[in-house]
Design an enzyme around this catalytic site. Structure first.
Site, PDB file in Angstrom:
ATOM      1  N   ARG A 160      18.820 -31.259  39.461  1.00 33.39           N
ATOM      2  CA  ARG A 160      18.850 -30.243  38.414  1.00 33.39           C
ATOM      3  C   ARG A 160      17.682 -30.414  37.463  1.00 33.39           C
ATOM      4  NH1 ARG A 160      24.936 -30.661  36.301  1.00 33.39           N
ATOM      5  NH2 ARG A 160      23.843 -30.223  34.347  1.00 33.39           N
ATOM      6  N   ARG A 171      21.715 -33.956  25.593  1.00 44.49           N
ATOM      7  CA  ARG A 171      23.059 -33.543  26.006  1.00 44.49           C
ATOM      8  C   ARG A 171      24.108 -34.526  25.503  1.00 44.49           C
ATOM      9  NH1 ARG A 171      21.384 -32.945  31.984  1.00 44.49           N
ATOM     10  NH2 ARG A 171      23.586 -32.968  32.524  1.00 44.49           N
TER      11      ARG A 171
HETATM   12  P1  ADP Z   1      27.177 -31.942  33.068  1.00 47.70           P
HETATM   13  O1  ADP Z   1      27.338 -32.134  34.535  1.00 47.70           O
HETATM   14  O2  ADP Z   1      26.008 -32.686  32.514  1.00 47.70           O
HETATM   15  O3  ADP Z   1      28.426 -32.184  32.293  1.00 47.70           O
HETATM   16  P2  ADP Z   1      27.344 -29.043  33.270  1.00 47.70           P
HETATM   17  O4  ADP Z   1      26.933 -28.715  34.642  1.00 47.70           O
HETATM   18  O5  ADP Z   1      28.796 -29.050  32.963  1.00 47.70           O
HETATM   19  O6  ADP Z   1      26.714 -30.445  32.856  1.00 47.70           O
HETATM   20  O7  ADP Z   1      26.616 -28.089  32.226  1.00 47.70           O
HETATM   21  C1  ADP Z   1      25.231 -27.874  32.262  1.00 47.70           C
HETATM   22  C2  ADP Z   1      24.812 -27.064  31.053  1.00 47.70           C
HETATM   23  O8  ADP Z   1      25.471 -25.794  31.070  1.00 47.70           O
HETATM   24  C3  ADP Z   1      25.159 -27.671  29.706  1.00 47.70           C
HETATM   25  O9  ADP Z   1      24.186 -28.596  29.260  1.00 47.70           O
HETATM   26  C4  ADP Z   1      25.234 -26.416  28.822  1.00 47.70           C
HETATM   27  O10 ADP Z   1      23.946 -25.949  28.487  1.00 47.70           O
HETATM   28  C5  ADP Z   1      25.848 -25.394  29.768  1.00 47.70           C
HETATM   29  N1  ADP Z   1      27.326 -25.371  29.683  1.00 47.70           N
HETATM   30  C6  ADP Z   1      28.209 -25.705  30.659  1.00 47.70           C
HETATM   31  N2  ADP Z   1      29.468 -25.553  30.236  1.00 47.70           N
HETATM   32  C7  ADP Z   1      29.404 -25.115  28.955  1.00 47.70           C
HETATM   33  C8  ADP Z   1      30.375 -24.790  27.959  1.00 47.70           C
HETATM   34  N3  ADP Z   1      31.699 -24.882  28.198  1.00 47.70           N
HETATM   35  N4  ADP Z   1      29.920 -24.380  26.753  1.00 47.70           N
HETATM   36  C9  ADP Z   1      28.605 -24.260  26.478  1.00 47.70           C
HETATM   37  N5  ADP Z   1      27.636 -24.560  27.366  1.00 47.70           N
HETATM   38  C10 ADP Z   1      28.028 -24.988  28.597  1.00 47.70           C
END
Ligand code: ADP
Ligand code: ADP
Ligand code: ZN
Length: 213
Positions: A160, A171
């Site tokens: 990613r 993050r």
């Molecule tokens: P990770 O695997 O690091 O937890 P995600 O794949 O869940 O990351 O999320 C990637 C990005 O998508 C986040 O950094 C954010 O920008 C956005 N995102 C995902 N879910 C949400 C949410 N519930 N609210 C706001 N932004 C979100």
């Protein structure tokens, strides 16, 4: 069975949600996956979400609440679902309460997967995902037999754009400021549990199965 998997980026939510989804035949609803699909498709939602995702900030509550509201109306959610990466703010948790009430649904378990911040950085910067079937890999903890190729389907592994050290640190601080308070939102309810995400993947899976029965 309706579940919420919480935890900081890299804790193992996606890895575990995939396996639990398979075991219990319920869909994994990952807002991250849905947003990445929207960005790739160049949809209106994707265009609005792109900059926040690239910097490691959060997409607006309005967008993600809309996405989840539409998704849980779909037929495959009738028997239950796993929310993976949602809610990430207290406002999202409050909006979810309203959505559930409107549909006469409730959350059976809110499970927080914990892990140390240095481990999280190492997990995220070593992460790759099959672009065809979505299987997750890690350069140390779960390396594919052939570099860059999915063991399960032969698809190409992708990393990613936001899984770089700088964005990861952002993050993690966004998590502390905006998502950690969601734990307090759920903690007083009886359905909140914590699982030690520093265990190996199989042990984490077993801990989850013990909770879910
Ligand atoms: P990770 O695997 O690091 O937890 P995600 O794949 O869940 O990351 O999320 C990637 C990005 O998508 C986040 O950094 C954010 O920008 C956005 N995102 C995902 N879910 C949400 C949410 N519930 N609210 C706001 N932004 C979100
Ligand atoms: P999240 O969805 O919470 O952001 P992932 O499930 O994508 O996290 O896991 C992040 C990375 O860490 C992936 O590369 C995954 O293979 C790896 N990983 C997941 N769980 C563990 C674990 N218990 N021990 C070691 N590595 C793990
Ligand atoms: Zn694959």
């Amino acid at each position: 069975m309706n579940l919420i998997f919480m935890g900081p980026p890299g804790a193992g939510k996606g890895t575990q949600a995939r396996q639990i989804a398979e075991k219990y035949s319920i869909p994994q609803l990952s807002t991250g996956d849905m947003l990445r699909a929207a960005v790739k498709a160049g949809s209106e939602v994707g265009l609005k979400a792109k900059a926040a995702m690239e910097s490691g900030g959060l997409v607006t509550d309005e967008i993600v609440v809309g996405i989840i509201g539409d998704r849980i109306n779909e037929a495959d959610c009738a028997g239950g679902f796993i929310l993976d990466g949602f809610p990430r703010t207290v406002a999202q948790a409050e909006a979810l309460e309203v959505m559930l009430k409107e549909r006469s649904l409730k959350i059976d378990h809110v499970i927080d997967i914990t892990a140390d911040s240095e481990a999280l950085v190492a997990r995220i910067t070593g992460r790759s995902t099959c672009s065809k079937c979505g299987e997750g890999y890690h350069k140390q903890h779960k390396a594919p037999a052939k570099a860059g190729i999915c063991d399960k389907c032969g698809g190409a592994l992708a990393t990613r754009a936001d899984d770089n050290e700088e964005t990861v640190r952002n993050r993690l601080s966004v998590y502390e400021a905006q998502t950690a308070p969601v734990i307090d939102f759920y903690k007083n309810g009886g359905s909140f549990k914590t699982v030690d995400g520093m265990q190996n993947m199989d042990a984490v899976f077993q801990s989850l199965c013990d909770i879910l029965g």
